[in-house]
Design an enzyme around this catalytic site. Structure first.
Site, PDB file in Angstrom:
ATOM      1  N   TRP A   1       1.597   5.092  -1.768  1.00 27.91           N
ATOM      2  CA  TRP A   1       1.076   7.065  -2.504  1.00 27.91           C
ATOM      3  C   TRP A   1       1.827   6.654  -3.975  1.00 27.91           C
ATOM      4  O   TRP A   1       1.786   7.144  -4.887  1.00 27.91           O
ATOM      5  CB  TRP A   1       0.194   8.280  -1.989  1.00 27.91           C
ATOM      6  CG  TRP A   1      -0.855   8.386  -1.751  1.00 27.91           C
ATOM      7  CD1 TRP A   1      -1.504   7.757  -0.935  1.00 27.91           C
ATOM      8  CD2 TRP A   1      -1.460   9.430  -1.885  1.00 27.91           C
ATOM      9  NE1 TRP A   1      -2.730   8.172  -0.573  1.00 27.91           N
ATOM     10  CE2 TRP A   1      -2.728   9.080  -1.559  1.00 27.91           C
ATOM     11  CE3 TRP A   1      -1.065  10.463  -2.796  1.00 27.91           C
ATOM     12  CZ2 TRP A   1      -3.781  10.209  -1.587  1.00 27.91           C
ATOM     13  CZ3 TRP A   1      -2.298  11.082  -3.065  1.00 27.91           C
ATOM     14  CH2 TRP A   1      -3.912  11.285  -2.381  1.00 27.91           C
TER      15      TRP A   1
ATOM     16  N   TYR B  59       0.841  -1.319   0.244  1.00 22.42           N
ATOM     17  CA  TYR B  59      -0.079   0.059   0.252  1.00 22.42           C
ATOM     18  C   TYR B  59       0.853   1.147   0.166  1.00 22.42           C
ATOM     19  O   TYR B  59       2.151   1.598   0.885  1.00 22.42           O
ATOM     20  CB  TYR B  59      -0.975   0.336   1.490  1.00 22.42           C
ATOM     21  CG  TYR B  59      -2.215   0.884   0.929  1.00 22.42           C
ATOM     22  CD1 TYR B  59      -3.204   1.362   0.846  1.00 22.42           C
ATOM     23  CD2 TYR B  59      -1.871   2.196   2.002  1.00 22.42           C
ATOM     24  CE1 TYR B  59      -3.427   2.350   0.526  1.00 22.42           C
ATOM     25  CE2 TYR B  59      -2.087   3.727   1.944  1.00 22.42           C
ATOM     26  CZ  TYR B  59      -3.332   3.396   1.162  1.00 22.42           C
ATOM     27  OH  TYR B  59      -4.590   4.784   1.668  1.00 22.42           O
TER      28      TYR B  59
HETATM   29  N1  LIG Z   1      -0.751  18.669   3.074  1.00 24.79           N
HETATM   30  C1  LIG Z   1      -1.887  17.557   2.510  1.00 24.79           C
HETATM   31  N2  LIG Z   1      -2.934  16.882   2.257  1.00 24.79           N
HETATM   32  C2  LIG Z   1      -2.838  14.876   2.019  1.00 24.79           C
HETATM   33  C3  LIG Z   1      -2.591  14.132   2.501  1.00 24.79           C
HETATM   34  C4  LIG Z   1      -1.158  14.762   3.010  1.00 24.79           C
HETATM   35  O1  LIG Z   1      -0.802  13.356   3.645  1.00 24.79           O
HETATM   36  N3  LIG Z   1      -0.891  16.131   2.908  1.00 24.79           N
HETATM   37  N4  LIG Z   1      -3.261  13.600   2.824  1.00 24.79           N
HETATM   38  C5  LIG Z   1      -4.002  12.838   1.759  1.00 24.79           C
HETATM   39  C6  LIG Z   1      -4.943  11.959   2.308  1.00 24.79           C
HETATM   40  S1  LIG Z   1      -4.154   9.903   1.235  1.00 24.79           S
HETATM   41  C7  LIG Z   1      -5.829  11.353   3.001  1.00 24.79           C
HETATM   42  S2  LIG Z   1      -6.945  10.232   2.792  1.00 24.79           S
HETATM   43  C8  LIG Z   1      -6.797  12.958   2.862  1.00 24.79           C
HETATM   44  C9  LIG Z   1      -7.784  12.556   4.019  1.00 24.79           C
HETATM   45  O2  LIG Z   1      -8.007  13.931   4.515  1.00 24.79           O
HETATM   46  P1  LIG Z   1      -8.952  14.255   6.377  1.00 24.79           P
HETATM   47  O3  LIG Z   1      -9.243  12.854   5.979  1.00 24.79           O
HETATM   48  O4  LIG Z   1     -10.411  15.003   5.509  1.00 24.79           O
HETATM   49  O5  LIG Z   1      -7.714  15.097   6.766  1.00 24.79           O
HETATM   50  P2  LIG Z   1      -7.452  15.096   8.014  1.00 24.79           P
HETATM   51  O6  LIG Z   1      -6.271  16.156   8.237  1.00 24.79           O
HETATM   52  O7  LIG Z   1      -7.197  13.562   8.753  1.00 24.79           O
HETATM   53  O8  LIG Z   1      -8.490  14.829   9.084  1.00 24.79           O
HETATM   54  C10 LIG Z   1      -9.559  16.512   8.858  1.00 24.79           C
HETATM   55  C11 LIG Z   1      -9.653  17.313  10.400  1.00 24.79           C
HETATM   56  O9  LIG Z   1     -10.790  16.237  11.098  1.00 24.79           O
HETATM   57  C12 LIG Z   1     -10.820  16.741  12.683  1.00 24.79           C
HETATM   58  N5  LIG Z   1     -10.552  15.565  13.035  1.00 24.79           N
HETATM   59  C13 LIG Z   1     -10.110  14.350  13.631  1.00 24.79           C
HETATM   60  N6  LIG Z   1     -10.926  13.716  14.536  1.00 24.79           N
HETATM   61  C14 LIG Z   1     -11.810  14.329  14.410  1.00 24.79           C
HETATM   62  C15 LIG Z   1     -13.145  14.180  14.754  1.00 24.79           C
HETATM   63  O10 LIG Z   1     -13.726  13.086  15.890  1.00 24.79           O
HETATM   64  N7  LIG Z   1     -14.577  14.611  14.829  1.00 24.79           N
HETATM   65  C16 LIG Z   1     -14.474  15.928  13.972  1.00 24.79           C
HETATM   66  N8  LIG Z   1     -15.209  16.221  13.694  1.00 24.79           N
HETATM   67  N9  LIG Z   1     -13.137  16.231  13.110  1.00 24.79           N
HETATM   68  C17 LIG Z   1     -12.287  15.392  13.677  1.00 24.79           C
HETATM   69  C18 LIG Z   1      -9.147  17.094  12.644  1.00 24.79           C
HETATM   70  O11 LIG Z   1      -8.812  18.146  12.986  1.00 24.79           O
HETATM   71  C19 LIG Z   1      -8.554  17.618  11.142  1.00 24.79           C
HETATM   72  O12 LIG Z   1      -7.959  18.888  10.906  1.00 24.79           O
HETATM   73  O13 LIG Z   1      -5.547  14.522   2.718  1.00 24.79           O
HETATM   74  C20 LIG Z   1      -5.275  14.066   1.640  1.00 24.79           C
HETATM   75  N10 LIG Z   1      -4.276  15.377   1.704  1.00 24.79           N
HETATM   76  N1  LIG Z   2      -1.881   7.865  12.036  1.00 24.66           N
HETATM   77  C1  LIG Z   2      -2.247   7.968  11.129  1.00 24.66           C
HETATM   78  N2  LIG Z   2      -1.291   7.484  10.221  1.00 24.66           N
HETATM   79  C2  LIG Z   2      -2.339   7.460   9.646  1.00 24.66           C
HETATM   80  C3  LIG Z   2      -3.466   8.083   7.998  1.00 24.66           C
HETATM   81  C4  LIG Z   2      -4.074   9.170   9.703  1.00 24.66           C
HETATM   82  O1  LIG Z   2      -4.483  10.145   9.703  1.00 24.66           O
HETATM   83  N3  LIG Z   2      -3.211   8.886  11.415  1.00 24.66           N
HETATM   84  N4  LIG Z   2      -3.542   8.217   7.556  1.00 24.66           N
HETATM   85  C5  LIG Z   2      -3.304   7.616   6.449  1.00 24.66           C
HETATM   86  C6  LIG Z   2      -3.553   7.121   5.322  1.00 24.66           C
HETATM   87  S1  LIG Z   2      -5.081   8.401   4.530  1.00 24.66           S
HETATM   88  C7  LIG Z   2      -2.557   7.286   4.329  1.00 24.66           C
HETATM   89  S2  LIG Z   2      -3.886   7.425   2.305  1.00 24.66           S
HETATM   90  C8  LIG Z   2      -1.723   6.852   4.968  1.00 24.66           C
HETATM   91  C9  LIG Z   2      -0.778   7.106   3.151  1.00 24.66           C
HETATM   92  O2  LIG Z   2       1.126   6.746   3.398  1.00 24.66           O
HETATM   93  P1  LIG Z   2       1.892   5.687   1.884  1.00 24.66           P
HETATM   94  O3  LIG Z   2       0.935   6.127   1.139  1.00 24.66           O
HETATM   95  O4  LIG Z   2       2.333   4.910   2.919  1.00 24.66           O
HETATM   96  O5  LIG Z   2       2.858   7.327   2.579  1.00 24.66           O
HETATM   97  P2  LIG Z   2       3.603   7.945   1.610  1.00 24.66           P
HETATM   98  O6  LIG Z   2       4.678   8.808   2.615  1.00 24.66           O
HETATM   99  O7  LIG Z   2       3.462   8.550   0.276  1.00 24.66           O
HETATM  100  O8  LIG Z   2       4.467   6.770   1.004  1.00 24.66           O
HETATM  101  C10 LIG Z   2       4.814   6.566  -0.246  1.00 24.66           C
HETATM  102  C11 LIG Z   2       6.440   6.155  -0.596  1.00 24.66           C
HETATM  103  O9  LIG Z   2       6.449   5.739  -2.064  1.00 24.66           O
HETATM  104  C12 LIG Z   2       8.081   6.648  -2.342  1.00 24.66           C
HETATM  105  N5  LIG Z   2       8.041   6.357  -3.907  1.00 24.66           N
HETATM  106  C13 LIG Z   2       7.383   7.978  -4.031  1.00 24.66           C
HETATM  107  N6  LIG Z   2       8.021   7.396  -5.601  1.00 24.66           N
HETATM  108  C14 LIG Z   2       8.014   6.612  -5.445  1.00 24.66           C
HETATM  109  C15 LIG Z   2       8.841   5.900  -7.225  1.00 24.66           C
HETATM  110  O10 LIG Z   2       8.650   6.454  -7.898  1.00 24.66           O
HETATM  111  N7  LIG Z   2       9.134   3.968  -6.919  1.00 24.66           N
HETATM  112  C16 LIG Z   2       9.066   3.677  -5.630  1.00 24.66           C
HETATM  113  N8  LIG Z   2       9.520   2.474  -5.428  1.00 24.66           N
HETATM  114  N9  LIG Z   2       8.571   4.504  -4.365  1.00 24.66           N
HETATM  115  C17 LIG Z   2       8.490   5.838  -4.726  1.00 24.66           C
HETATM  116  C18 LIG Z   2       8.266   7.494  -1.076  1.00 24.66           C
HETATM  117  O11 LIG Z   2       9.350   8.069  -1.227  1.00 24.66           O
HETATM  118  C19 LIG Z   2       7.585   6.955  -0.427  1.00 24.66           C
HETATM  119  O12 LIG Z   2       7.924   6.832   0.926  1.00 24.66           O
HETATM  120  O13 LIG Z   2      -0.755   6.932   6.037  1.00 24.66           O
HETATM  121  C20 LIG Z   2      -1.643   6.545   6.972  1.00 24.66           C
HETATM  122  N10 LIG Z   2      -1.910   7.292   7.947  1.00 24.66           N
HETATM  123 MO   LIG Z   3      -4.910   8.631   2.259  1.00 23.74          MO
END
Ligand SMILES: Nc1nc2c(c(=O)[nH]1)N[C@H]1C(S)=C(S)[C@@H](COP(=O)(O)OP(=O)(O)OC[C@H]3O[C@@H](n4cnc5c(=O)[nH]c(N)nc54)[C@H](O)[C@@H]3O)O[C@H]1N2
Ligand SMILES: Nc1nc2c(c(=O)[nH]1)N[C@H]1C(S)=C(S)[C@@H](COP(=O)(O)OP(=O)(O)OC[C@H]3O[C@@H](n4cnc5c(=O)[nH]c(N)nc54)[C@H](O)[C@@H]3O)O[C@H]1N2
Ligand SMILES: [Mo]
Length: 772
Positions: free
Chosen positions: A120, A118
């Site tokens: 991104w 898994y």
């Molecule tokens: N800059 C940046 N943008 C991203 C990402 C990133 O790593 N960096 N990741 C991307 C990915 S993979 C995803 S899935 C999305 C996730 O998108 P979201 O899940 O919407 O993002 P989060 O920042 O985890 O949470 C948003 C807000 O929810 C609020 N929150 C937390 N717990 C609760 C709760 O129990 N109740 C309520 N009402 N609010 C709560 C927190 O204040 C938090 O700032 O974001 C994407 N966008």
């Molecule tokens: N506690 C907590 N944990 C969370 C979350 C949370 O809300 N709370 N959010 C979760 C969510 S929504 C998500 S989606 C996950 C995200 O978790 P990940 O998707 O695993 O996070 P990334 O840091 O984007 O990891 C991508 C990796 O790919 C590598 N990469 C980039 N380009 C390439 C390429 O071309 N080839 C190869 N082989 N590697 C490459 C980067 O160096 C990086 O290490 O984290 C989750 N974890």
């Molecule tokens: Mo995500």
């Protein structure tokens, strides 16, 4: 123009965090600037120059010394600080890996290979890590795969029971654009905010940032926003949102109280409930307390969420008085019982009777990514086909540590009870489980179990440092590719900007050479080079249209092509509302299931047949909170995408005292004698970490915010992570037996001043590398 300018060239590129130009001099990326598509790309792009040539780039194939000397096998010290890696040439690495893959599949079968992988990775339709590794593993006999996402597993598993598979796809891909919201909606009530920095990212990369402008337009057109969230700055100031700082994890109680008022005051739309839903009466009796003797009144909810009952009653009336959109952000379902606020959100919108009306009803994902509600692309996008996996073995993605620690044991998932496979080889590419998974000390134990861990990476991440074989991948800037995301405006070229770092190679070529060693090169490549594939996947996409679209050569020369059949304005469930008999939902009843006989029949205590209030343990005021009184919100980082390019200048500029930034209410800090800028130890019974403090009234009392993605650094024996990755503390338990989604968003902790000189962050130096 001075000499330096003359030698600097500009190259368009696309990343998940935007579309911009990189400036190149002497074969190195020296800067970034806005490109032709987007005049204001997100600040995350500033990480790129520092990350591209950072000393943590993997420069050569490397084999962990203990594995090289001792051969494959479980190793409890795999990944502990001090592990050494031997740099080898490609032939040596691929010979070793091919032999090990072949041994595992012969001795244990292909299900013993975990290829869930898994993550991104990078933007780019062809050089997409997951597609590449999955196609390769499919070609050599298959693998145990992962299901669903860390992002929104509860959405993916629950919604098919509530609104059908088609309803799930509509919710995720066809939500009304912000422009449609601006036109039709009067009130947006969002559980989980609308965090601007989250919209900077879109999986696959978006041509231009449109979410911020959309939110501003909605505010200008008079759309009111109520943000239920622990953080004030989860909405942009221009929206003038009302901030309801409910206790995290109590959204379902809030929703039930709003429904109670609607029923109590005759505001619920019974006509809608009768015609379009099943189970409304069961739910109503639960809400009114006729089934369990507890009426879910605003006063009942006040005790749980600590919002005044009067404010809840008033909100319910305002929601019923006009066109209201209920949005449930994904964060609120990344928790224990995360299914409930989703189902509760649907039920609330159903009681308002506005599902299927323009700008009204239920949505999940506004403010979560940049392409959400940014239009849809019905003809799909160019993509590299993964082929079919002949192995029928899968786990819910967030159960990876359970799988490695408990081979052969049964687990519950969505009405089924499969057993965990016995994994001998873990293959990961384009993801960073030592960033993304919960309870990282437990994950370390889990990673000690398999015989072999393969990681394909651009950088020496914590995951690469838990591998036996590390293969260096090119970055997106080092290869030609095609960019676009779901709902995007244009399909764009991503021409190579710089030569590969060290010995890094494109994954496609690496897997082709591995396939050759296993006798299936032709099946993997179909006789094509990567350039041949770029042409092929573009032409396959182009063939879906009848109108004139440039051929590949013209597309490449022009740098991109507008997506012809984008759909901008949609009404979710509009067809169903117009005629539910002609357009039934894909649920057993064909209606919205406020009570699901299917879910009820599973008999899960942690996810019964209709939305209910369930008290999560990681919550303010619980038994557990006596020892760990602060609720840490592990949300998405503003300075980067997850853990990617954490060494870049923008990401590091947000650090405090070299550590991840922990935001804390000034009152909570004062009570602990903590000042702004100080290093603190954050801990609970699972682990500890160091972070740098910013006191802020943007965070409500009893809550601290520590975003995910600081590179995990276990280099000190004293704390689990010296750099501040919140997953050193989070619980590794599923949302419920239904979805088994991650629950990493919430964790109870205590915060204390760190006395003395804190141990240094070492993770931005590569591991010990030796050559023989
Ligand atoms: N800059 C940046 N943008 C991203 C990402 C990133 O790593 N960096 N990741 C991307 C990915 S993979 C995803 S899935 C999305 C996730 O998108 P979201 O899940 O919407 O993002 P989060 O920042 O985890 O949470 C948003 C807000 O929810 C609020 N929150 C937390 N717990 C609760 C709760 O129990 N109740 C309520 N009402 N609010 C709560 C927190 O204040 C938090 O700032 O974001 C994407 N966008
Ligand atoms: N506690 C907590 N944990 C969370 C979350 C949370 O809300 N709370 N959010 C979760 C969510 S929504 C998500 S989606 C996950 C995200 O978790 P990940 O998707 O695993 O996070 P990334 O840091 O984007 O990891 C991508 C990796 O790919 C590598 N990469 C980039 N380009 C390439 C390429 O071309 N080839 C190869 N082989 N590697 C490459 C980067 O160096 C990086 O290490 O984290 C989750 N974890
Ligand atoms: Mo995500």
């Amino acid at each position: 123009m001075d000499r330096q300018d003359e030698q600097t060239t500009s190259h368009p590129t696309s990343s998940h965090w935007g579309t911009y130009d990189v400036l190149v001099a002497g074969g190195r990326v020296v800067g970034v600037r806005p490109g032709a598509d987007d005049e204001d790309p997100p600040p995350i792009s500033r990480n790129t120059p520092g990350a591209q040539h950072h000393e943590t780039r993997v420069a050569a194939p490397a084999v962990r010394r203990r594995w090289l000397d001792g051969g494959p096998g479980p190793d409890p010290v795999r990944g502990t600080p001090g592990d050494e890696y031997v740099e080898v040439d490609w032939d040596t690495a691929l010979d070793l890996l091919a032999a090990e893959l072949d041994r595992v599949r012969r001795e244990h079968g292909n299900a013993a290979i975990y290829g869930g992988s898994y993550g991104w990775a990078s933007a780019g339709r062809f050089h997409h890590s997951q597609s590449q590794i999955h196609r390769f593993l499919n070609t050599v006999g298959g693998y145990t795969r992962s299901r669903n996402t860390y992002s929104h597993a509860c959405v993916e598993v629950l919604m098919p029971h509530v609104v059908g598979m088609g309803g799930l796809a509509d919710l995720l891909e066809r939500a009304p654009t912000w422009e449609a919201v601006a036109r039709h909606t009067e009130l947006v009530v969002t559980f989980g905010g609308l965090r601007l920095s989250n919209t900077w990212n879109a999986s696959g990369g978006r041509t231009r940032q449109t979410a911020a402008a959309g939110m501003r337009t909605a505010a200008e057109k008079g759309v009111r926003t109520v943000s239920v969230s622990p953080l004030r700055d989860d909405t942009i100031e221009e929206m003038g949102a009302e901030w309801l700082a409910a206790d995290p994890g109590t959204d379902t109680a809030v929703q039930l109280a709003l429904m109670h008022t609607l029923f109590d005051e005759g505001l619920a739309d019974f006509g809608f409930l009768d015609r379009y839903t099943v189970g409304a009466d069961i739910l109503r009796r639960y809400v009114m307390g006729e089934r369990d003797g507890v009426a879910k009144t605003p006063e009942w909810a006040e005790d749980l969420c600590r919002l005044p009952a009067g404010a809840l009653r008033d909100l319910a009336r305002r929601m019923a008085a006009g066109r209201t959109l209920v949005n449930v952000g994904w964060s609120v379902q990344r928790t224990r019982f995360g299914e409930q606020p989703l189902w509760g959100g649907v039920a609330l919108a159903a009681c308002l009777g506005q599902i299927g009306l323009p700008g009204g009803g239920f949505a999940t994902g506004y403010g979560s990514t940049g392409n959400y509600a940014g239009g849809s692309t019905p003809s799909g996008l160019p993509r590299f086909l993964q082929g079919a996996n002949p192995v029928d073995s899968a786990i819910p993605v967030a159960r990876v540590a359970d799988m490695l620690l408990h081979p052969g044991e049964p687990f519950d998932f969505d009405g089924r009870r499969p057993t965990y496979p016995d994994i001998r080889l873990v293959a990961w590419s384009g993801g960073n489980p030592f960033h993304h998974h919960q309870d990282l000390a437990r994950l370390t134990r889990a990673f000690g179990r398999p015989d072999t861990v393969l990681v394909v990476e651009t950088h020496w991440t914590a995951t690469a440092r838990h591998a036996d074989i590390v293969l260096p991948s090119t970055t997106a800037l080092e290869r030609d590719d095609i960019a676009a995301s779901q709902g995007d405006l244009r399909v764009r070229t991503m021409p190579r900007a710089v030569p590969p770092h060290g010995l890094a190679r494109d994954e496609y070529d690496v897997y082709a050479d591995l396939a050759e060693r296993l006798g299936v090169r032709g099946a993997f490549t179909e006789g094509r080079t990567s350039q041949g594939w770029l042409r092929r996947i573009y032409e396959d996409w182009r063939a879906r249209y009848t109108g004139p679209i440039p051929d590949f050569d013209a597309f490449w020369a022009a740098g991109g092509v507008d997506i012809p059949d984008r759909v901008e304005d949609t009404t979710l469930f509009g067809g169903f509302r117009a005629d539910p008999d002609a357009h039934p939902l894909g649920t057993p009843s064909g209606r919205i299931e406020l009570y699901s006989e299917t879910v009820a029949s599973f008999g899960y205590d942690d996810c019964p047949g209709h939305p209910v209030w369930l008290p999560a343990p990681e919550r303010i005021g619980t038994e557990r909170a006596r020892r760990w009184p602060l609720l840490l919100i592990a949300n998405q980082p503003r300075g980067r995408l997850h853990s990617q390019q954490d060494m870049g200048s923008y990401s590091r500029s947000l650090e405090i005292a070299d550590r991840a930034r922990l935001r804390m209410h000034p009152g909570d800090a004062a009570a602990r004698g903590i000042d702004d800028g100080e290093v603190v130890r954050v801990r609970n019974d699972r682990g500890s970490l160091l972070a740098g403090v910013e006191t802020s009234t943007q965070v409500r009392a009893d809550v601290v915010q520590l975003s995910t993605g600081a590179w995990y650094d276990p280099s000190s024996g004293e704390v689990t992570c010296v750099h501040g990755n919140p997953n050193a503390l989070t619980p590794d338990i599923g949302s419920s037996a239904l979805s088994q989604g991650t629950t990493g968003q919430h964790v109870l902790v205590e915060v204390e001043r760190y006395e003395g000189e804190p141990p240094p962050v070492r993770v931005f130096a590569p591991p010990r590398l030796i050559t023989r």
